[in-house]
Design a protein around this motif. Structure first.
Motif, PDB file in Angstrom:
ATOM      1  N   PRO A  66       0.830  -1.197   0.000  1.00 52.81           N
ATOM      2  CA  PRO A  66       0.000   0.000   0.000  1.00 52.81           C
ATOM      3  C   PRO A  66       0.873   1.259   0.000  1.00 52.81           C
ATOM      4  O   PRO A  66       1.968   1.260   0.552  1.00 52.81           O
ATOM      5  N   GLU A  67       0.381   2.297  -0.625  1.00 54.10           N
ATOM      6  CA  GLU A  67       1.101   3.576  -0.621  1.00 54.10           C
ATOM      7  C   GLU A  67       1.095   4.146   0.798  1.00 54.10           C
ATOM      8  O   GLU A  67       0.066   4.062   1.482  1.00 54.10           O
ATOM      9  N   PRO A  68       2.195   4.745   1.237  1.00 53.15           N
ATOM     10  CA  PRO A  68       2.169   5.350   2.569  1.00 53.15           C
ATOM     11  C   PRO A  68       1.177   6.523   2.606  1.00 53.15           C
ATOM     12  O   PRO A  68       1.059   7.268   1.642  1.00 53.15           O
ATOM     13  N   THR A  69       0.477   6.650   3.711  1.00 54.52           N
ATOM     14  CA  THR A  69      -0.489   7.743   3.826  1.00 54.52           C
ATOM     15  C   THR A  69       0.231   8.999   4.321  1.00 54.52           C
ATOM     16  O   THR A  69       1.399   8.954   4.709  1.00 54.52           O
ATOM     17  N   ILE A  70      -0.524  10.090   4.325  1.00 54.34           N
ATOM     18  CA  ILE A  70       0.067  11.338   4.782  1.00 54.34           C
ATOM     19  C   ILE A  70       0.433  11.250   6.259  1.00 54.34           C
ATOM     20  O   ILE A  70       1.392  11.864   6.716  1.00 54.34           O
ATOM     21  N   LEU A  71      -0.311  10.420   7.010  1.00 57.25           N
ATOM     22  CA  LEU A  71       0.008  10.266   8.430  1.00 57.25           C
ATOM     23  C   LEU A  71       1.356   9.584   8.620  1.00 57.25           C
ATOM     24  O   LEU A  71       2.093   9.895   9.552  1.00 57.25           O
ATOM     25  N   THR A  72       1.660   8.620   7.722  1.00 54.34           N
ATOM     26  CA  THR A  72       2.980   7.988   7.791  1.00 54.34           C
ATOM     27  C   THR A  72       4.064   9.043   7.600  1.00 54.34           C
ATOM     28  O   THR A  72       5.051   9.083   8.336  1.00 54.34           O
ATOM     29  N   HIS A  73       3.877   9.902   6.580  1.00 52.88           N
ATOM     30  CA  HIS A  73       4.869  10.952   6.331  1.00 52.88           C
ATOM     31  C   HIS A  73       4.979  11.885   7.534  1.00 52.88           C
ATOM     32  O   HIS A  73       6.072  12.332   7.888  1.00 52.88           O
ATOM     33  N   LEU A  74       3.833  12.177   8.149  1.00 57.77           N
ATOM     34  CA  LEU A  74       3.840  13.074   9.302  1.00 57.77           C
ATOM     35  C   LEU A  74       4.617  12.449  10.453  1.00 57.77           C
ATOM     36  O   LEU A  74       5.446  13.105  11.100  1.00 57.77           O
ATOM     37  N   ARG A  75       4.382  11.160  10.685  1.00 53.84           N
ATOM     38  CA  ARG A  75       5.091  10.484  11.772  1.00 53.84           C
ATOM     39  C   ARG A  75       6.598  10.494  11.502  1.00 53.84           C
ATOM     40  O   ARG A  75       7.391  10.870  12.366  1.00 53.84           O
ATOM     41  N   ILE A  76       6.973  10.137  10.278  1.00 49.51           N
ATOM     42  CA  ILE A  76       8.406  10.114   9.968  1.00 49.51           C
ATOM     43  C   ILE A  76       8.985  11.525  10.089  1.00 49.51           C
ATOM     44  O   ILE A  76      10.088  11.721  10.596  1.00 49.51           O
ATOM     45  N   SER A  77       8.230  12.530   9.616  1.00 51.89           N
ATOM     46  CA  SER A  77       8.725  13.909   9.680  1.00 51.89           C
ATOM     47  C   SER A  77       9.035  14.321  11.105  1.00 51.89           C
ATOM     48  O   SER A  77      10.069  14.940  11.379  1.00 51.89           O
ATOM     49  N   ILE A  78       8.115  13.994  12.014  1.00 54.58           N
ATOM     50  CA  ILE A  78       8.319  14.419  13.407  1.00 54.58           C
ATOM     51  C   ILE A  78       9.524  13.696  14.000  1.00 54.58           C
ATOM     52  O   ILE A  78      10.394  14.325  14.615  1.00 54.58           O
ATOM     53  N   VAL A  79       9.616  12.392  13.752  1.00 52.41           N
ATOM     54  CA  VAL A  79      10.770  11.653  14.277  1.00 52.41           C
ATOM     55  C   VAL A  79      12.056  12.174  13.647  1.00 52.41           C
ATOM     56  O   VAL A  79      13.056  12.415  14.337  1.00 52.41           O
ATOM     57  N   ALA A  80      12.018  12.388  12.323  1.00 58.20           N
ATOM     58  CA  ALA A  80      13.225  12.856  11.629  1.00 58.20           C
ATOM     59  C   ALA A  80      13.658  14.211  12.163  1.00 58.20           C
ATOM     60  O   ALA A  80      14.854  14.457  12.384  1.00 58.20           O
ATOM     61  N   THR A  81      12.707  15.108  12.390  1.00 55.11           N
ATOM     62  CA  THR A  81      13.040  16.424  12.911  1.00 55.11           C
ATOM     63  C   THR A  81      13.766  16.296  14.246  1.00 55.11           C
ATOM     64  O   THR A  81      14.800  16.927  14.475  1.00 55.11           O
TER      65      THR A  81
END
Lengths: 262, 603
Positions: free
Chosen positions: A8-23
């Protein structure tokens, strides 16, 4: 080519979670570890420079930095360049004049009205005008007078003297833009550009060799020193071009004046 | 224009040429998810740990939409991060040193928005004085973080674009998170540690001490014996921030005077290395391009086109600055060495003109002299460089993807001239591609010219006591005042960050004038438009190119590695810029040039 269609394509929530952790993870590395490692190594290897190249007097009191210019107005000191940082060499308000080449303010200067306390109490009353910005023309006049450089003034400066017989800067600045007979000052030697222009930082510790040379005689006279000695000190406090070819030579005014005081 | 300047210029070009290939080869390894570098032994575990914490597979690639969404969400999160930290500055560590300053500036919502937008977009336009506004914590965490992040984002986008060109009928263009992590770990951080230490060796400070209050040497100006003349010397973790500020083409100064402040750029040697570090990654990326698309000569042709415009810019700016201001010469100021207003003695005219050209060819925006006080043509070159789109080496990554858009436009024009379907490196350029490429160019024009026009005619309230917000912020009258506004919107839209800094972008509230957020908000908005509204069409273009079939090079293919190509590319760039910005430039620097050389009234 990757076979992605099964997943499945990653959802925007996945990107949000990764963004916060990455930050957060990257912040720990680039804002925590990195500056602290540089801080530790530089304090160890270059302690003096990492802490501002500060100069102390014989009592251990900090009197400046080798890298930052200071105000010098006493005739016994070499004078630095005009400064647009705060009220002059304010290291908490660095910057240049930001005036362009066709600015009347830059060239002619400006005056402003002032107020003074009312002797009878109540609201302040109008005081004498003051120089708001000392333009290039006034700086040329001051430089000529201070360093005994001959110049022509048309009309004569006698028109602009105050009661004590001294030239009144406010009158002079107003005369530069006089409609009928504007005051012109024509020095008989070329004035070094750095002597009458403000630097970009307002903290330039250097003056040009030509500027130092023109001031040398005044210093020798006021301090009753041999001019050869003054010239030798200028040479000793000149920062030459890096590696012999990068940048321009300049005389460090702070270090030169300290050497004179010794 | 003296011999010493020529020697320094040749040295600079030689050094730039020398680092392009080795760094380019290294970039190929860093920007490949499976690439191996000499730092793997130390950093591979850290890289793996990052992916585990992120909860993602580094080898799973994304299509252009996923890549764009990841980039946008990351940028939004980091922008909110910075906005929040700035607003909370007074509750976070290391703020005591600015609390006692008499000229401390408050971080209002408008100023915090402007700063957060500006740093997120790699612009680093600064409406504040670093030394009296930002705490050490804000500088180090809220601002310097973006120097890394926005640089890494730019490089990642460029890499994705180049991969797209090189691939045959592909759906994906890489993984944003993998690119982000690898660029940080293998490229930016290792170089910065060494670089920052070099900068400290030259005199840049790196400490957490409070500001030093010193007793000045000349006490003749003291008003009373008990109150000596003092100077407050700022301190802080400067070197670590300056290293990434230059390498990442961010350009946001620790101090207001930026690289003119002696603690940010103490010696001509530090100045030389700082200029070189601005161009290092952008220049190496042209080599990366050649290597990845398997046409190294094409990489060098792009490099040559950039170098030609760069050299031309330096010549005009240097000549104009050395000629100086005739209005000063006629007063008896020595004509040599040239215009010194706003310049430092240690750098002189040549290094100031070179720095200004480099910093605006790239999207850096650091300055070692004040462009506002440059001669009209000397200051027009930085302005024009920004308006060209900062593609002359350009910002890290942003320069290359901006240049690739121009290459596609140039090849399209060539195709029109000979009546063939244009082809770039085996990829057919079709209507969709041209639309996205044009959009990426037009958005810059739209933002620069519309905002400048608005600020020029902005109206205040009807009462005569409040000035219009546009002209109220100006430091200069006449054409130069217009240049200040045009420069501001060009710089912010182009994500440059340098300024005709007389413009007061953060006007302080006073009894006479209420707080006016127009400049903070419009400039902040311009940075966002210039960054993200440009990147989205570029990624769409990358997605379209990736999906196309690679056609083998034939005799009919347009050659992209010869003199004709370089001339066509340079011509396209200059014609697009001239058609777009000549009218605006005529109202600013060009007319000012003639007014300065005449004998008419000053402004």
């Amino acid at each position: 080519m990757n076979q992605l269609s099964e997943q499945p394509e990653p959802t925007i929530l996945t990107h949000l979670r990764i963004s916060i952790v990455a930050t957060l993870v990257l912040a720990v590395i680039v804002c925590g570890l990195y500056p602290v490692v540089v801080w530790g190594l530089s304090q160890l290897l270059f302690h003096d420079r990492a802490n501002g190249s500060l100069i102390t007097d014989k009592d251990g009191k900090v009197i400046g930095s080798r890298l930052l210019g200071q105000n010098f107005s006493d005739a016994k000191y070499f004078h630095p360049r005009p400064s647009a940082a705060g009220s002059g060499y304010d290291a908490t308000a660095s910057g240049g004049s930001n005036l362009g080449p066709t600015s009347s303010k830059l060239i002619n200067g400006t005056t402003k009205p002032t107020t003074q306390p009312n002797p009878k109490g109540g609201d302040p009353v109008a005081g004498p005008d003051a120089v708001d910005f000392d333009g290039i023309k006034l700086r040329i006049l001051h430089y000529c007078v201070e360093n005994n450089i001959p110049f022509d003034a048309k009309p004569s400066l006698d028109k602009f003297r105050d009661a004590k017989g001294e030239v009144d800067d406010v009158k002079v600045v107003k005369a530069f833009v006089d409609d009928k007979e504007p005051l012109t000052i024509t020095p008989k030697l070329p004035i070094p550009a750095d002597a009458v222009t403000a630097s970009g930082s307002g903290l330039d510790p250097h003056i040009s060799l030509a500027n130092a040379d023109l001031q040398a005689k005044r210093i020798a006279d006021v301090r009753k020193l041999d001019i050869a000695l003054v010239r030798k000190l200028i040479e000793q406090n000149t920062d030459h071009a890096s590696l012999g070819l990068l940048g321009e030579p300049g005389v460090n005014v702070v270090m030169l004046n300290l050497a004179l005081d010794k | 224009m003296n011999a010493s300047g020529w020697i320094q210029f040749l040295l600079f070009l030689g050094a730039l040429l020398a680092i392009t290939k080795p760094l380019g080869i290294y970039l190929v390894k860093v920007l490949d998810a499976n690439g191996k570098t000499f730092l793997d032994r130390i950093l591979k575990p850290v890289e793996r740990l990052c992916y585990r914490l992120f909860g993602m597979d580094p080898l799973k690639e994304q299509d252009w939409k996923q890549y764009a969404i990841a980039m946008l969400v990351f940028s939004l999160v980091t922008m909110l991060f910075t906005y929040g930290l700035l607003r909370l500055q007074d509750y976070l560590p290391f703020h005591q040193h600015i609390d006692n300053l008499s000229n401390k500036t408050e971080l209002t919502p408008a100023l915090s928005f402007n700063t957060a937008a500006s740093f997120t977009t790699n612009t680093n336009w600064q409406n504040y004085y670093g030394e009296n506004t930002m705490s050490y914590f804000s500088q180090m965490v809220a601002l310097a973080s973006h120097n890394f992040w926005s640089a890494a984002v730019g490089i990642a986008i460029a890499a994705a674009f180049v991969r797209a060109i090189a691939r045959d009928k592909a759906r994906t263009i890489g993984n944003f998170w993998t690119d982000l992590v690898r660029i940080h770990l293998y490229l930016l951080i290792p170089i910065c540690i060494v670089y920052a230490l070099f900068l400290v060796s030259q005199g840049i400070i790196q400490n957490f001490s409070p500001y030093t209050q010193v007793t000045a040497i000349d006490q003749s100006g003291a008003t009373s014996p008990g109150q000596p003349v003092t100077q407050i010397i700022p301190q802080g973790p400067v070197a670590s921030q300056i290293a990434i500020k230059m390498l990442g083409t961010n350009g946001g100064g620790y101090f207001n005077a930026n690289a003119a402040f002696p603690y940010e750029n103490p010696t001509p040697l530090s100045n030389f290395i700082q200029m070189l570090s601005i161009f290092a990654i952008p220049s190496a990326l042209t080599y990366y391009l050649g290597r990845v698309v398997r046409n190294q000569k094409h990489g060098w042709a792009v490099w040559a086109a950039m170098a030609i415009i760069f050299i031309a810019g330096v010549m005009v700016s240097w000549k104009s600055e050395s000629a100086g201001n005739p209005r000063l010469s006629e007063l008896g100021v020595a004509a040599a060495p040239g215009s010194m207003e706003g310049k430092e003695v240690r750098f002189g005219v040549f290094n100031s003109a070179l720095f200004a050209t480099v910093t605006t060819d790239a999207s850096c925006g650091a300055v070692n002299a004040m462009p506002d006080s440059f001669t009209p043509l000397g200051g027009m070159i930085p302005l024009l460089n920004i308006q060209l789109g900062e593609i002359i080496f350009g910002g890290v990554g942003a320069g290359l993807y901006g240049m690739l858009v121009f290459i596609i436009v140039a090849i399209f024009l060539a195709g029109l001239m000979v009546g063939r379907t244009p082809e770039y490196l085996g990829k057919k350029i079709e209507a969709y591609d041209m639309k996205t490429a044009s959009l990426a160019i037009l958005i810059l024009t739209f933002s620069i010219l519309c905002f400048t026009a608005w600020s020029s005619v902005s109206a205040g309230s009807a009462t005569a006591t409040t000035a219009t917000w546009g002209s109220a912020a100006l430091n200069n009258n006449g054409p130069h005042g217009f240049s200040e506004m045009l420069y501001a919107y060009s710089s912010c839209t182009g994500n440059n960050g340098s300024a005709f800094a007389g413009l007061t972008g953060n006007p302080l509230a006073s009894s006479a004038t209420p707080f006016d957020p127009h400049w903070n908000l419009t400039l902040g908005l311009a940075t966002l438009l210039g960054r993200f509204i440009m990147i989205i069409p570029i990624l769409a273009l990358a997605g379209s190119l990736a999906s196309k079939k690679l056609i083998p090079v034939s005799a009919g293919s347009f050659p992209v590695a010869n003199v004709t190509f370089v001339v066509l590319l340079v011509g396209t760039i200059l014609i697009v810029a001239a058609l777009t910005f000549f009218p605006a430039l005529s109202l600013g620097p060009i007319v000012e040039h003639f007014l300065m050389r005449g004998s008419g009234p000053l402004f």
